[in-house]
Design an enzyme around this catalytic site. Structure first.
Site, mmCIF file in Angstrom:
data_model
loop_
_atom_site.group_PDB
_atom_site.id
_atom_site.type_symbol
_atom_site.label_atom_id
_atom_site.label_comp_id
_atom_site.label_asym_id
_atom_site.label_seq_id
_atom_site.Cartn_x
_atom_site.Cartn_y
_atom_site.Cartn_z
ATOM 1 N N TYR A 1 -15.122 -4.639 2.952
ATOM 2 C CA TYR A 1 -13.753 -5.016 2.598
ATOM 3 C C TYR A 1 -13.462 -6.349 3.274
ATOM 4 C CZ TYR A 1 -8.691 -5.316 2.567
ATOM 5 O OH TYR A 1 -7.399 -5.762 2.402
ATOM 6 N N TYR B 1 0.826 -1.216 0.000
ATOM 7 C CA TYR B 1 0.000 0.000 0.000
ATOM 8 C C TYR B 1 0.859 1.265 0.000
ATOM 9 C CZ TYR B 1 -4.138 -2.821 0.934
ATOM 10 O OH TYR B 1 -5.158 -3.729 0.836
ATOM 11 N N ASP C 1 -17.431 -11.732 8.870
ATOM 12 C CA ASP C 1 -16.001 -11.463 8.744
ATOM 13 C C ASP C 1 -15.560 -10.632 9.956
ATOM 14 O OD1 ASP C 1 -13.454 -10.645 8.186
ATOM 15 O OD2 ASP C 1 -13.901 -9.742 6.244
ATOM 16 N N LYS D 1 -5.900 -11.445 12.471
ATOM 17 C CA LYS D 1 -5.377 -10.237 13.112
ATOM 18 C C LYS D 1 -5.186 -10.420 14.614
ATOM 19 C CE LYS D 1 -6.678 -6.777 9.658
ATOM 20 N NZ LYS D 1 -5.325 -6.487 9.187
#
Length: 446
Positions: free
Chosen positions: A146, A16, A252, A281
């Protein structure tokens, strides 16, 4: 420039990142970290206000997690997970099932958030295939959602700056309007909402449910789509529609899981029971890569058959259920319990929420939203018309630069400045973060 940084720019391609920008603003060389602070090689510190991309739950260098990792290295570093198993994976699977919404009883391990989502998509698709309902091949997602950077995950994500170039590679899926209260897709106000934004989903399911395999959604918070916090009523409605029209619900929770929203899993805010939940995560508190997709017994039974019937779920990764990663995750769950992390969040979160409310008066602030220890400030060019900043104006870069000067890691999503705080943050640290962030945002309109 530091010799190491020169080598970094010579050999490394950062994610990114427009690498040309690094000529003027090279990466910061971090030497060590402790708690919620990062320390660079020049002696500067930075508050890790985004938890190193949303994964560092208990802060850096936590002794319990480090101890678990070191202990596991001495006995077993890795073993293939097809035909073999090990104690850390078994204990972790049991722990996750005990914490997850009721009904999620099977754990499939993988490596990261994107693959956790890919697993859920493939499981849902093959479930219907194995049950003989082979028309159910499509997925529904939100237009601001996302779900990751792999092709399947991008296919069920909203199209934005991050993935637009790859759209010719996506498989086709259905998108419905997001419950974006500040920019309501139905043109309503919060006071006169009536949850009208769920009607397009209901209409789509009424017309196409025989083709739909699953709905995928980030519970309570749309992360990379703009840190959009939405009402629990909407999530309840989505769950009810999924059951009514016989499609799977994939939650999610890669970003929202493990205390981020004030509860262990964001699904708990609405009391829903999804068919799949995707985790990563915070699973290991950011210490090592690991992911898990939890499914129901009903789903598992659709794959349980004699080998010749070809119902096996053919999916796996080299580092599936890595013992060291599983040990880190187990230690993280133990920290939640012993340090009463969820209870402490309830004490600190009001300070964050009240502090963020003070940002509303600033000329460049259009909206403020928050849940748990996550907060977002939406910057606008015109407060009255809600006019957004254009991509060429790079407002996020300006915020990032000013934040660093104030010891803050603020890496905005376009014009959305957000805080995704480590759960171990102390009240005095939070006050300092809010005060510094206020100065940064205020300076944009000075």
């Amino acid at each position: 420039m530091d010799k190491l940084l020169k080598k970094d720019l010579k050999f490394i391609w950062h994610p990114y990142t427009q690498m040309k920008d690094c000529r003027e603003m090279p990466p910061i060389l971090i030497k060590r970290a402790e708690g919620i602070k990062l320390f660079d090689t020049k002696g500067n510190f930075y508050y890790d206000t985004i938890s190193s991309w949303w994964c560092n739950v208990h802060g850096h260098n936590h002794p319990k997690i480090k101890e678990a990792i070191k202990k596991q290295i001495d006995s077993l570093e890795h073993v293939l997970f097809a035909g073999f198993t090990h104690k850390p994976a078994i204990r972790l699977a049991e722990g996750l099932v005990s914490l997850a919404p009721v009904g999620l009883t099977k754990v499939f391990f993988s490596d990261n958030g994107s693959t956790a989502v890919e697993v859920a998509l493939k499981m849902s698709f093959q479930y219907w295939h194995n049950k003989g309902e082979r028309k159910k091949t499509k997925f529904i997602s939100l237009d601001y959602g996302y779900h990751g950077d792999t092709l399947g995950a991008m296919s069920v994500s909203g199209v934005n700056l991050f993935n637009e170039v790859f759209t010719p590679l996506f498989f086709s899926s259905y998108k419905v309007p997001s419950p974006y209260c500040y920019r309501c897709p139905m043109g309503k106000t919060k006071e006169a909402c009536s949850m009208d934004c769920i009607k397009p989903l209901e209409k789509l399911l009424r017309e196409k449910s025989e083709k739909i395999s699953a709905i995928i959604i980030e519970p309570m918070l749309l992360g990379a789509g703009g840190m959009i916090v939405y009402p629990g009523e909407y999530l309840k409605g989505v769950s009810a529609l999924a059951k009514r029209f016989n499609v799977h619900l994939i939650a999610d929770e890669v970003a929202t899981g493990f205390g981020r929203t004030g509860k262990m899993f964001a699904c708990e805010h609405a009391g829903i029971k999804p068919d799949f939940i995707c985790l990563s995560k915070g699973l290991t508190s950011g210490y090592l890569p690991l992911a898990a997709t939890l499914a129901t017994d009903k789903t598992h039974k659709a794959f349980y058959a004699d080998y010749e019937k070809r119902k096996t779920f053919y999916h796996g990764h080299t580092y599936t259920a890595n013992p060291i990663s599983c040990s880190a995750a187990l230690a993280s769950l133990e920290v939640f319990q012993k340090e009463r992390t969820l209870e402490k969040i309830q004490e600190v979160a009001p300070l964050l929420h009240n502090g963020l409310e003070k940002f509303r008066c600033l000329p460049s602030v259009g909206d403020v939203r928050y849940i748990g220890l996550i907060g977002a400030i939406e910057l606008v060019k015109n407060k009255k018309t809600k006019q957004a900043f254009g991509i060429r104006e790079r407002i996020g870069l300006e915020v990032y630069k000013k934040g660093l000067k104030k010891n803050l890691v603020l890496r905005p999503l376009g014009s959305i400045v957000y805080l995704f705080l480590p759960l171990c943050i102390k009240k005095n640290e939070l006050k300092d973060v809010l005060n510094k962030a206020y100065v940064v945002i205020k300076s944009l309109s000075d």
